[in-house]
Write a protein that holds these residues in place. Structure first.
Motif, short mmCIF file in Angstrom:
data_model
loop_
_atom_site.label_atom_id
_atom_site.label_comp_id
_atom_site.label_asym_id
_atom_site.label_seq_id
_atom_site.Cartn_x
_atom_site.Cartn_y
_atom_site.Cartn_z
N ALA A 1 33.36 -45.34 -10.32
CA ALA A 1 33.62 -46.74 -10.65
C ALA A 1 34.81 -46.86 -11.59
O ALA A 1 34.94 -46.08 -12.53
CB ALA A 1 32.40 -47.38 -11.28
N VAL A 2 35.64 -47.84 -11.34
CA VAL A 2 36.82 -48.06 -12.15
C VAL A 2 36.43 -48.65 -13.51
O VAL A 2 36.95 -48.26 -14.55
CB VAL A 2 37.82 -48.97 -11.41
CG1 VAL A 2 39.02 -49.28 -12.28
CG2 VAL A 2 38.26 -48.32 -10.11
N TYR A 3 35.50 -49.61 -13.48
CA TYR A 3 35.02 -50.22 -14.73
C TYR A 3 33.78 -49.46 -15.17
O TYR A 3 33.23 -48.66 -14.41
CB TYR A 3 34.67 -51.69 -14.51
CG TYR A 3 35.86 -52.59 -14.25
CD1 TYR A 3 36.30 -53.48 -15.23
CD2 TYR A 3 36.54 -52.54 -13.05
CE1 TYR A 3 37.38 -54.30 -14.99
CE2 TYR A 3 37.63 -53.36 -12.80
CZ TYR A 3 38.05 -54.24 -13.77
OH TYR A 3 39.12 -55.06 -13.54
N LEU B 1 34.64 -47.60 -6.33
CA LEU B 1 34.41 -49.00 -6.66
C LEU B 1 35.48 -49.50 -7.61
O LEU B 1 35.57 -49.02 -8.74
CB LEU B 1 33.08 -49.15 -7.41
CG LEU B 1 31.77 -49.06 -6.66
CD1 LEU B 1 30.66 -48.98 -7.68
CD2 LEU B 1 31.60 -50.27 -5.78
N ALA B 2 36.23 -50.50 -7.17
CA ALA B 2 37.13 -51.17 -8.12
C ALA B 2 36.33 -52.29 -8.78
O ALA B 2 36.70 -53.46 -8.77
CB ALA B 2 38.34 -51.71 -7.38
N GLY B 3 35.20 -51.89 -9.32
CA GLY B 3 34.26 -52.82 -9.95
C GLY B 3 33.52 -52.06 -11.02
O GLY B 3 33.95 -50.97 -11.42
N HIS B 4 32.38 -52.60 -11.51
CA HIS B 4 31.65 -51.87 -12.55
C HIS B 4 30.58 -50.97 -11.93
O HIS B 4 30.20 -51.14 -10.77
CB HIS B 4 31.11 -52.81 -13.62
CG HIS B 4 29.91 -53.62 -13.22
ND1 HIS B 4 29.93 -54.52 -12.18
CD2 HIS B 4 28.66 -53.68 -13.74
CE1 HIS B 4 28.74 -55.10 -12.09
NE2 HIS B 4 27.95 -54.61 -13.00
N ALA B 5 30.11 -50.02 -12.73
CA ALA B 5 29.26 -48.95 -12.21
C ALA B 5 27.83 -49.44 -11.97
O ALA B 5 26.89 -49.03 -12.63
CB ALA B 5 29.27 -47.77 -13.19
N ALA B 6 27.66 -50.31 -10.96
CA ALA B 6 26.35 -50.91 -10.71
C ALA B 6 25.56 -50.16 -9.64
O ALA B 6 24.38 -50.41 -9.46
CB ALA B 6 26.52 -52.37 -10.28
N PHE C 1 35.26 -53.40 -3.56
CA PHE C 1 35.40 -54.29 -4.72
C PHE C 1 34.21 -55.24 -4.78
O PHE C 1 33.52 -55.47 -3.78
CB PHE C 1 36.72 -55.07 -4.68
CG PHE C 1 36.78 -56.13 -3.59
CD1 PHE C 1 37.13 -55.78 -2.30
CD2 PHE C 1 36.50 -57.45 -3.88
CE1 PHE C 1 37.20 -56.75 -1.30
CE2 PHE C 1 36.56 -58.43 -2.89
CZ PHE C 1 36.91 -58.07 -1.59
N GLU C 2 33.94 -55.78 -5.96
CA GLU C 2 32.86 -56.76 -6.10
C GLU C 2 33.47 -58.14 -6.29
O GLU C 2 34.50 -58.28 -6.95
CB GLU C 2 31.95 -56.38 -7.27
CG GLU C 2 32.63 -56.34 -8.62
CD GLU C 2 31.66 -56.01 -9.74
OE1 GLU C 2 31.00 -56.95 -10.20
OE2 GLU C 2 31.57 -54.83 -10.15
N PRO C 3 32.84 -59.15 -5.71
CA PRO C 3 33.45 -60.48 -5.70
C PRO C 3 33.69 -61.06 -7.09
O PRO C 3 34.71 -61.71 -7.31
CB PRO C 3 32.45 -61.34 -4.92
CG PRO C 3 31.20 -60.55 -4.84
CD PRO C 3 31.56 -59.13 -4.99
#
Ligand SMILES: [Zn+2]
Length: 320
Positions: free
Chosen positions: A230-232, A211-216, A262-264
């Protein structure tokens, strides 16, 4: 320039906090005057995240009026309430929130309203939670010990549905049968969604969810046997270091990863950067805290977002 901008933001923040204190006095005066009338036969519910708002709507039907506390597009992790939101909250019968640090502004907000109104439902309370995943970075963030993204576990959502049903019945016992029926319908849909995920993610070429987003997505990953990388960190403001990014790229190359998600809300720039290094493609994945303004006006639902995620995951991980 940077310092000036920071100064301005700090000043605005202080003003907001001052407004909250001001509203405390004002709020007390309003409730004494008996303001905030409840429309007959309908409960007013406010929710911090979009899945909870939708669940209440599904359970309550026309007996509830549900509003999102945050405007479309706002990030629940970093949002700052304005005085108008405190006023709106004072007119609600029930506030539905996740807890576990997802809404770090909530204590300040609740400090501005009476202790007994609105009633409160904390979705994460009483659930078996997963420890907060700090992402691939190792510095400390103020995001609590447990992962608050509970709505991404459709089994936990069933428990949340039961809790919401009970909370609504307590406020309007006359509509108990309707609320129970709505709760059962919601739980059936959640079970169907869960079954579709189990089928869809059973046989896949890869199981790394990069994930190039947060660890959701730790709940979702654990439930269907994927590995979240997760990257973030646990919140989108926990930005990655070059070292973290390099580590993830190395891992992705080693594992033959062919899709970076990625997350929007954070955009696809980081995903493109990693994907270019790895020789992978990119795909969107919705954590679902909130809708964008465009999704909100198009009437997007939680179930449709989760179905879109499943298609994204199946394609991205090469599932049969
Ligand atoms: Zn989040």
């Amino acid at each position: 320039m940077q310092a000036l901008r920071h100064f301005k933001e700090t000043t605005i923040l202080i003003n907001v906090r001052r407004s909250i204190v001001l509203s405390l006095a004002l709020g007390a005066a309003l409730s004494l005057a008996g303001a905030a009338p409840v429309p007959p036969g309908r409960l007013r519910v406010m929710a911090t995240v979009f899945p909870l708002a939708e669940f209440v709507r599904d359970i309550g039907g026309e007996r509830v009026e549900v509003q999102s506390l945050l405007p479309p597009g706002a990030d629940v992790h970093t949002w700052q309430p304005r005085i108008s939101e405190i006023r709106r909250l004072e007119t609600a019968d029930l506030l539905v929130f996740v807890g576990q640090g997802l809404e770090p502004w909530l204590n300040d907000l609740l400090g501005g309203v009476a202790a007994n109104r609105p009633a409160r439902f904390e979705a994460a309370s009483g659930l078996r939670l997963r420890p907060s995943q700090p992402g691939e970075d190792d510095h400390d963030h103020d995001h609590g010990a447990f992962d608050p993204h509970v709505w991404l576990d459709f089994g936990l959502d069933e428990t949340i549905a039961d809790g919401l049903t009970a909370a609504l019945i307590k406020l309007d016992p006359g509509a108990a049968a309707q609320f129970r029926a709505g709760g059962e319908r919601l739980k059936n849909r959640l079970r169907e969604l869960d079954a579709a995920y189990r089928r869809g993610l059973k046989d896949c070429r890869g199981r790394d969810l990069i994930l190039a987003g947060h660890a959701a997505f730790s709940y979702l990953a654990a439930r269907y046997g994927l590995r979240q990388i997760a990257v973030y960190g646990a919140s989108p403001d926990a930005a990655p270091t070059p070292k973290i990014t390099a580590g993830i790229i190395a891992r992705a190359v080693k594992d033959g990863v062919r899709t970076i998600f990625f997350e929007p809300g954070l955009g696809d720039k980081m995903a493109r950067l990693i994907a270019a290094e790895v020789g992978a493609g990119i795909r969107i994945l919705y954590p679902g805290h909130n809708l964008s303004p465009a999704q909100a006006s198009a009437g997007m639902t939680f179930f449709r977002l989760m179905e879109a995620n499943l298609e994204s995951l199946k394609d991205g991980l090469g599932c049969r």
